[in-house]
Design a protein around this motif. Structure first.
Motif, mmCIF file in Angstrom:
data_model
loop_
_atom_site.group_PDB
_atom_site.id
_atom_site.type_symbol
_atom_site.label_atom_id
_atom_site.label_comp_id
_atom_site.label_asym_id
_atom_site.label_seq_id
_atom_site.Cartn_x
_atom_site.Cartn_y
_atom_site.Cartn_z
ATOM 1 N N UNK A 236 -70.020 -81.196 -27.192
ATOM 2 C CA UNK A 236 -69.205 -80.117 -27.421
ATOM 3 C C UNK A 236 -69.700 -78.824 -28.022
ATOM 4 N N UNK A 237 -70.336 -79.158 -29.285
ATOM 5 C CA UNK A 237 -70.800 -77.991 -30.084
ATOM 6 C C UNK A 237 -72.187 -77.611 -29.753
ATOM 7 N N UNK A 238 -72.350 -76.321 -29.239
ATOM 8 C CA UNK A 238 -73.828 -75.812 -29.140
ATOM 9 C C UNK A 238 -74.483 -75.098 -30.418
ATOM 10 N N UNK A 239 -73.662 -74.887 -31.469
ATOM 11 C CA UNK A 239 -74.179 -73.966 -32.588
ATOM 12 C C UNK A 239 -75.011 -75.127 -33.521
ATOM 13 N N UNK A 240 -76.188 -74.655 -33.745
ATOM 14 C CA UNK A 240 -77.024 -75.611 -34.651
ATOM 15 C C UNK A 240 -76.392 -75.793 -36.090
ATOM 16 N N UNK A 241 -75.833 -74.932 -36.531
ATOM 17 C CA UNK A 241 -75.252 -74.866 -37.708
ATOM 18 C C UNK A 241 -73.951 -75.777 -37.838
ATOM 19 N N UNK A 242 -73.143 -76.051 -36.806
ATOM 20 C CA UNK A 242 -72.173 -76.861 -36.466
ATOM 21 C C UNK A 242 -72.607 -78.180 -36.469
ATOM 22 N N UNK A 243 -73.775 -78.280 -35.514
ATOM 23 C CA UNK A 243 -74.379 -79.751 -35.405
ATOM 24 C C UNK A 243 -74.685 -80.334 -36.754
ATOM 25 N N UNK A 244 -75.207 -79.473 -37.547
ATOM 26 C CA UNK A 244 -75.650 -80.053 -38.962
ATOM 27 C C UNK A 244 -74.363 -80.395 -39.720
ATOM 28 N N UNK A 245 -73.541 -79.444 -39.586
ATOM 29 C CA UNK A 245 -72.292 -79.873 -40.456
ATOM 30 C C UNK A 245 -71.505 -80.843 -40.113
ATOM 31 N N UNK A 246 -71.194 -80.880 -38.730
ATOM 32 C CA UNK A 246 -70.583 -82.272 -37.997
ATOM 33 C C UNK A 246 -71.158 -83.415 -38.074
ATOM 34 N N UNK A 247 -72.567 -83.392 -37.532
ATOM 35 C CA UNK A 247 -72.952 -84.386 -37.219
ATOM 36 C C UNK A 247 -74.016 -85.135 -38.354
ATOM 37 N N UNK A 248 -74.883 -84.297 -39.031
ATOM 38 C CA UNK A 248 -75.451 -84.912 -40.257
ATOM 39 C C UNK A 248 -74.611 -84.984 -41.252
ATOM 40 N N UNK A 249 -73.520 -83.922 -41.471
ATOM 41 C CA UNK A 249 -72.572 -83.971 -42.667
ATOM 42 C C UNK A 249 -71.507 -85.065 -42.426
ATOM 43 N N UNK A 250 -70.369 -84.615 -41.528
ATOM 44 C CA UNK A 250 -69.408 -85.499 -41.467
ATOM 45 C C UNK A 250 -69.818 -86.725 -40.922
#
Length: 127
Positions: free
Chosen positions: A59-73
């Motif tokens: 769903x998410x294409x932005x790398x920053x959101x990938x980092x926040x949601x994937x690696x983070x959450x």
């Protein structure tokens, strides 16, 4: 890949903390209200987190959101280290067959769930 910045690091840390808190609440509710055992609760949390990671990936294409949601959450929510401890505990309790099923089942189910989550948002090729 987003540019590594102190602000991104802080965001990933905060998202990871939220994921860990969500895992703790989920685990506590499963064990207290549903009387689940440790391996079953860990299994469900990891499968759910893997599915979420797949959803975020698709769903998410932005790398920053990938980092926040994937690696983070999702990194904070899933708990593969606990899964390994559960498998070792089962092994030491001479429940080796259950330990093996739990360990390998965890990897297979979580991989399938992550793939399923990601595929929900894949656009089919146009003909």
């Amino acid at each position: 890949m987003p540019e590594f910045t102190p602000l991104l690091l802080l965001g990933v840390a905060l998202a990871g903390g939220l994921g860990a808190a969500a895992r703790y609440v989920t685990d506590t509710l499963l064990r207290e209200r549903r009387e689940w055992t440790a391996p079953a609760a860990t299994f469900l949390i990891n499968a759910t987190g893997s599915f979420l990671l797949g959803l975020f990936t698709g769903l998410v294409t932005d790398g920053t959101w990938h980092a926040l949601l994937g690696a983070g959450f999702c990194g904070g929510f899933t708990t593969f280290s606990t899964a390994m401890l559960d498998a070792v505990r089962l092994w030491r309790e001479q429940r080796r067959g259950r330990a093996a099923v739990f360990l390998f089942g965890q990897f297979i189910v979580c991989a399938v769930f992550a793939l399923a989550g990601a595929l929900l948002f894949v656009t089919p090729p146009s003909t």
